[in-house]
Each structure stands twice: as structure tokens, then as C-alpha cells.
Design a protein around this motif. Sequence first.
Motif, PDB file in Angstrom:
ATOM      1  N   THR A   7      -9.395 -53.479 -82.786  1.00 44.41           N
ATOM      2  CA  THR A   7      -8.404 -52.479 -82.374  1.00 44.41           C
ATOM      3  C   THR A   7      -8.920 -51.649 -81.207  1.00 44.41           C
ATOM      4  O   THR A   7      -8.183 -51.368 -80.257  1.00 44.41           O
ATOM      5  CB  THR A   7      -8.042 -51.570 -83.569  1.00 44.41           C
ATOM      6  OG1 THR A   7      -7.550 -52.393 -84.632  1.00 44.41           O
ATOM      7  CG2 THR A   7      -6.988 -50.555 -83.197  1.00 44.41           C
TER       8      THR A   7
ATOM      9  N   ALA B 233     -12.027 -55.172 -88.053  1.00 43.71           N
ATOM     10  CA  ALA B 233     -10.649 -54.856 -87.651  1.00 43.71           C
ATOM     11  C   ALA B 233     -10.598 -53.630 -86.742  1.00 43.71           C
ATOM     12  O   ALA B 233      -9.879 -53.613 -85.737  1.00 43.71           O
ATOM     13  CB  ALA B 233      -9.784 -54.636 -88.886  1.00 43.71           C
ATOM     14  N   GLU B 234     -11.367 -52.600 -87.078  1.00 41.02           N
ATOM     15  CA  GLU B 234     -11.407 -51.392 -86.238  1.00 41.02           C
ATOM     16  C   GLU B 234     -11.968 -51.714 -84.858  1.00 41.02           C
ATOM     17  O   GLU B 234     -11.475 -51.192 -83.856  1.00 41.02           O
ATOM     18  CB  GLU B 234     -12.257 -50.315 -86.911  1.00 41.02           C
ATOM     19  CG  GLU B 234     -11.605 -49.663 -88.104  1.00 41.02           C
ATOM     20  CD  GLU B 234     -12.505 -48.682 -88.821  1.00 41.02           C
ATOM     21  OE1 GLU B 234     -11.973 -47.762 -89.456  1.00 41.02           O
ATOM     22  OE2 GLU B 234     -13.745 -48.836 -88.761  1.00 41.02           O
TER      23      GLU B 234
ATOM     24  N   TYR C  38      -5.437 -54.418 -93.511  1.00 43.49           N
ATOM     25  CA  TYR C  38      -6.714 -55.034 -93.875  1.00 43.49           C
ATOM     26  C   TYR C  38      -7.033 -54.870 -95.357  1.00 43.49           C
ATOM     27  O   TYR C  38      -6.664 -53.893 -95.999  1.00 43.49           O
ATOM     28  CB  TYR C  38      -7.851 -54.467 -93.026  1.00 43.49           C
ATOM     29  CG  TYR C  38      -8.133 -53.004 -93.273  1.00 43.49           C
ATOM     30  CD1 TYR C  38      -9.070 -52.599 -94.222  1.00 43.49           C
ATOM     31  CD2 TYR C  38      -7.453 -52.011 -92.566  1.00 43.49           C
ATOM     32  CE1 TYR C  38      -9.313 -51.260 -94.466  1.00 43.49           C
ATOM     33  CE2 TYR C  38      -7.690 -50.670 -92.799  1.00 43.49           C
ATOM     34  CZ  TYR C  38      -8.624 -50.301 -93.754  1.00 43.49           C
ATOM     35  OH  TYR C  38      -8.858 -48.971 -93.994  1.00 43.49           O
TER      36      TYR C  38
ATOM     37  N   CYS D 228      -2.772 -52.190 -88.168  1.00 45.99           N
ATOM     38  CA  CYS D 228      -3.828 -53.046 -88.688  1.00 45.99           C
ATOM     39  C   CYS D 228      -3.785 -53.041 -90.211  1.00 45.99           C
ATOM     40  O   CYS D 228      -4.039 -52.019 -90.843  1.00 45.99           O
ATOM     41  CB  CYS D 228      -5.175 -52.540 -88.185  1.00 45.99           C
ATOM     42  SG  CYS D 228      -6.533 -53.576 -88.707  1.00 45.99           S
TER      43      CYS D 228
ATOM     44  N   VAL E 183      -0.722 -50.575 -82.397  1.00 45.06           N
ATOM     45  CA  VAL E 183      -1.329 -51.598 -83.244  1.00 45.06           C
ATOM     46  C   VAL E 183      -1.260 -51.106 -84.676  1.00 45.06           C
ATOM     47  O   VAL E 183      -1.637 -49.973 -84.983  1.00 45.06           O
ATOM     48  CB  VAL E 183      -2.799 -51.870 -82.857  1.00 45.06           C
ATOM     49  CG1 VAL E 183      -3.494 -52.708 -83.927  1.00 45.06           C
ATOM     50  CG2 VAL E 183      -2.879 -52.576 -81.512  1.00 45.06           C
TER      51      VAL E 183
ATOM     52  N   ILE F 167      -2.444 -56.563 -86.762  1.00 44.56           N
ATOM     53  CA  ILE F 167      -3.665 -57.292 -87.088  1.00 44.56           C
ATOM     54  C   ILE F 167      -3.656 -57.497 -88.595  1.00 44.56           C
ATOM     55  O   ILE F 167      -3.518 -56.534 -89.355  1.00 44.56           O
ATOM     56  CB  ILE F 167      -4.928 -56.514 -86.663  1.00 44.56           C
ATOM     57  CG1 ILE F 167      -4.967 -56.317 -85.148  1.00 44.56           C
ATOM     58  CG2 ILE F 167      -6.187 -57.238 -87.149  1.00 44.56           C
ATOM     59  CD1 ILE F 167      -6.098 -55.430 -84.667  1.00 44.56           C
TER      60      ILE F 167
ATOM     61  N   MET G  33      -3.911 -47.658 -89.317  1.00 46.02           N
ATOM     62  CA  MET G  33      -4.766 -48.476 -90.169  1.00 46.02           C
ATOM     63  C   MET G  33      -4.146 -48.488 -91.566  1.00 46.02           C
ATOM     64  O   MET G  33      -3.955 -47.432 -92.169  1.00 46.02           O
ATOM     65  CB  MET G  33      -6.188 -47.922 -90.211  1.00 46.02           C
ATOM     66  CG  MET G  33      -6.880 -47.868 -88.852  1.00 46.02           C
ATOM     67  SD  MET G  33      -7.098 -49.472 -88.042  1.00 46.02           S
ATOM     68  CE  MET G  33      -8.304 -50.244 -89.101  1.00 46.02           C
TER      69      MET G  33
END
Length: 196
Positions: free
Chosen positions: A25, A21-22, A10, A8, A6, A57, A35
Motif C-alpha cells: 500500500t 500488505a501495508e 487482510y 486492503c 486503496v 488488495i 485497512m
Amino acid sequence: MKIQSVRCVYFSPTGTTKTIAESITQGISPEFVEMIDITKRLQRNSQPLLDKDDIVILATPVYYGRVPEEIIPYLTSLKAARTPVVLVAVYGNRAYEDALKELHDIAVDAKFIPVAGGAFVAEHSYSSKTYPIAPNRPDESDIQKAREFGAAIRKKLQNAESSEHLTALTIPGQSPYIEPVNLNINPAKKYSKQIK
């Protein structure tokens, strides 16, 4: 589909979008997580490598019912390869209006395949002791819902042969998007989707 990684992306000036978001995930529970914080302008100099086997994401707060103008140039510069994407809008308990729809349209134009979308409440950036707006959110219940959302995404993708076999999402919102009034916003910088 096998879920391995993943990525992400953000934008989280107050930290609440990052928290949501975390948590999503964590619910997806991939083998690898990256991230990608694009909150500061200097952090937007590089583009993540997005593969069709990743899940991305895209998480953003809602400003005046829209995706923040500040990050639209970065989001529209992303290049996907039919990469599955989860769309996340975090709003201050008023309304998210067209933000999720706008994020969806940006993602589709960048060649992502939207597989899920969610709107989550967080403390409004204008919240104060005198005028509290969703104070201390996301709370533990919000975080748990975000994890459950992630787990549901994992189950959905594991049950699909590929992201190409997933049903298209229906995202609430209108097009053309709502235009905030009485604000000093440069309309030329806003993302606009042509209606055909």
C-alpha cells in the motif's frame, strides 16, 4: 487510471501478512487508505463498499498450499463492481502452491479485475528456535520489495486508460487445487472452481 483509494482486506494471525500488505500500500501511495482486518471472526460482520474506482488488495497467508479455509466464506461473499484487485499470498518459505490461483479465482467470481499478484516470504508459523523457518521475515529487504511491487502496480495502473484495458493475469497453480492429505479439513467448506 487515477489512483485515489486503496482498500486492503487482510487476514494476518501472526502479523506478517499485514506487514506485507501495508508495505505494498505504501508503494502504491494512494490519497486514501482503508485497512480492513478480517483476522478475528467478529471483524467479518460487515462488508466493505467496493467501487470500481477503488483498488483492493486481498492479502492472505498460505495454509497447506491454499487460501485459509477460515476466511473463504468471507472472501466469497465480497461483491465488487469490476473493481481492480491486487492478490497477495504470504507463505512460510516452503511453497505457496495453489493459494494465489485460488485467491485469483475467488476474486474473479466476485467480479474483481485482477491487476497484479505476488507471493511473499514470511516466517513460518511453525518456526521455532530449534527449527527456524524463514526467521525474522519479512525483513527490510522483503519490505522494500513489497513497496517496489506497490510502486510497479501504481505505474501500471497510471499507464492504463482503465482496469478494463489491462491484460488478463496468468497466475501459477493448478485447477482443481491441491487437496492436503492427512488433515481434518471439511471439503464442503473449501472453495472449488468448476473446470469448464
